[in-house]
Motif scaffolding. Structure first.
Motif, PDB file in Angstrom:
ATOM      1  N   SER A   6       0.812  -1.217   0.000  1.00 46.25           N
ATOM      2  CA  SER A   6       0.000   0.000   0.000  1.00 46.25           C
ATOM      3  C   SER A   6       0.848   1.271   0.000  1.00 46.25           C
ATOM      4  O   SER A   6       0.302   2.372  -0.029  1.00 46.25           O
ATOM      5  N   ASP A   7       2.164   1.124   0.006  1.00 47.51           N
ATOM      6  CA  ASP A   7       3.077   2.268   0.047  1.00 47.51           C
ATOM      7  C   ASP A   7       3.698   2.471  -1.341  1.00 47.51           C
ATOM      8  O   ASP A   7       4.565   1.701  -1.756  1.00 47.51           O
ATOM      9  N   PRO A   8       3.249   3.491  -2.079  1.00 49.60           N
ATOM     10  CA  PRO A   8       3.780   3.704  -3.431  1.00 49.60           C
ATOM     11  C   PRO A   8       5.293   3.884  -3.462  1.00 49.60           C
ATOM     12  O   PRO A   8       5.961   3.430  -4.393  1.00 49.60           O
ATOM     13  N   GLY A   9       5.853   4.544  -2.450  1.00 48.08           N
ATOM     14  CA  GLY A   9       7.303   4.727  -2.396  1.00 48.08           C
ATOM     15  C   GLY A   9       8.038   3.410  -2.235  1.00 48.08           C
ATOM     16  O   GLY A   9       9.059   3.163  -2.891  1.00 48.08           O
ATOM     17  N   ALA A  10       7.526   2.553  -1.364  1.00 41.49           N
ATOM     18  CA  ALA A  10       8.142   1.242  -1.161  1.00 41.49           C
ATOM     19  C   ALA A  10       8.058   0.409  -2.432  1.00 41.49           C
ATOM     20  O   ALA A  10       9.030  -0.263  -2.814  1.00 41.49           O
ATOM     21  N   MET A  11       6.924   0.465  -3.102  1.00 40.78           N
ATOM     22  CA  MET A  11       6.766  -0.304  -4.336  1.00 40.78           C
ATOM     23  C   MET A  11       7.696   0.217  -5.426  1.00 40.78           C
ATOM     24  O   MET A  11       8.256  -0.570  -6.200  1.00 40.78           O
ATOM     25  N   ALA A  12       7.901   1.529  -5.482  1.00 40.82           N
ATOM     26  CA  ALA A  12       8.837   2.088  -6.466  1.00 40.82           C
ATOM     27  C   ALA A  12      10.256   1.591  -6.200  1.00 40.82           C
ATOM     28  O   ALA A  12      10.992   1.251  -7.134  1.00 40.82           O
ATOM     29  N   VAL A  13      10.631   1.526  -4.928  1.00 39.46           N
ATOM     30  CA  VAL A  13      11.961   1.014  -4.569  1.00 39.46           C
ATOM     31  C   VAL A  13      12.079  -0.455  -4.955  1.00 39.46           C
ATOM     32  O   VAL A  13      13.093  -0.877  -5.523  1.00 39.46           O
ATOM     33  N   LEU A  14      11.051  -1.237  -4.695  1.00 36.74           N
ATOM     34  CA  LEU A  14      11.086  -2.657  -5.060  1.00 36.74           C
ATOM     35  C   LEU A  14      11.190  -2.834  -6.578  1.00 36.74           C
ATOM     36  O   LEU A  14      11.984  -3.650  -7.055  1.00 36.74           O
ATOM     37  N   ARG A  15      10.425  -2.078  -7.322  1.00 39.36           N
ATOM     38  CA  ARG A  15      10.485  -2.187  -8.787  1.00 39.36           C
ATOM     39  C   ARG A  15      11.850  -1.759  -9.324  1.00 39.36           C
ATOM     40  O   ARG A  15      12.403  -2.400 -10.218  1.00 39.36           O
TER      41      ARG A  15
END
Length: 176
Positions: A6-15
């Motif tokens: 649910s955290d867009p920043g975390a998902m951007a880091v993962l991607r």
């Protein structure tokens, strides 16, 4: 792992990390722990001090490869405090026997609640915990087995104090 998904920043880091093409990669330590503790404590997420990317490549042990990976990551997501390390050589720094995987290396991080990591496989976030999730979700600071002796416990105590964990999360239970 809803806190991460649910955290867009975390998902951007993962991607961005997935796009680096590193073998056996995971993002652990504060990246997961802090988000979970903030969510439990109903606090807004505080920016990362660092993003600990652990990967395992026994065929490439040159530390300059970590620097190249960090440069690519900074280009993809500027402003993120990347710290990318091949765990295939970290045993030398830590005085351990050679690690067999990134997860094996992470199991030797200082606190049980820190030995937690996520990775991205396709569009799915995968969570791994070397010592279970009870201490993470219970907000317990306990030394991992690698830090269970007196010197290790003292190091964990110093980390808690230096990082201000009890100021940020007064509900932490220290079992050091």
């Amino acid at each position: 792992m809803g806190v991460i998904e649910s955290d867009p920043g975390a998902m951007a880091v993962l991607r961005a990390t997935a796009d680096l093409g590193l073998p056996d990669w995971w993002i652990g330590a504060g990246f997961v722990r802090n988000r979970v503790w903030d969510a439990i404590s109903d606090l807004p997420f505080a920016p990362e001090r660092d993003v600990d990317v652990a990967y395992f490549d026994p065929d490439e042990r040159d530390p300059r490869e970590d620097e190249r990976a960090e440069a690519r990551a900074r280009k993809a997501l500027p402003g993120v405090p990347w710290e990318i390390r091949n765990q295939a050589r970290m045993h030398l720094r830590n005085g351990d026997e050679p690690y067999t995987s990134a997860l094996d290396a992470m199991s030797r991080w200082p606190e049980t609640a820190t030995c937690v990591a996520v990775t991205l496989r396709g569009d799915s976030v995968r969570l791994m915990s070397c010592h279970g999730l009870a201490d993470l979700v219970g907000m317990v600071v306990r030394p991992s087995p690698a830090f269970a002796d007196a010197a290790g416990r003292a190091k964990v105590r110093r980390r808690v104090e230096a990082k201000g964990w009890q100021d940020r999360w007064p509900g932490l239970r220290l079992e050091i």
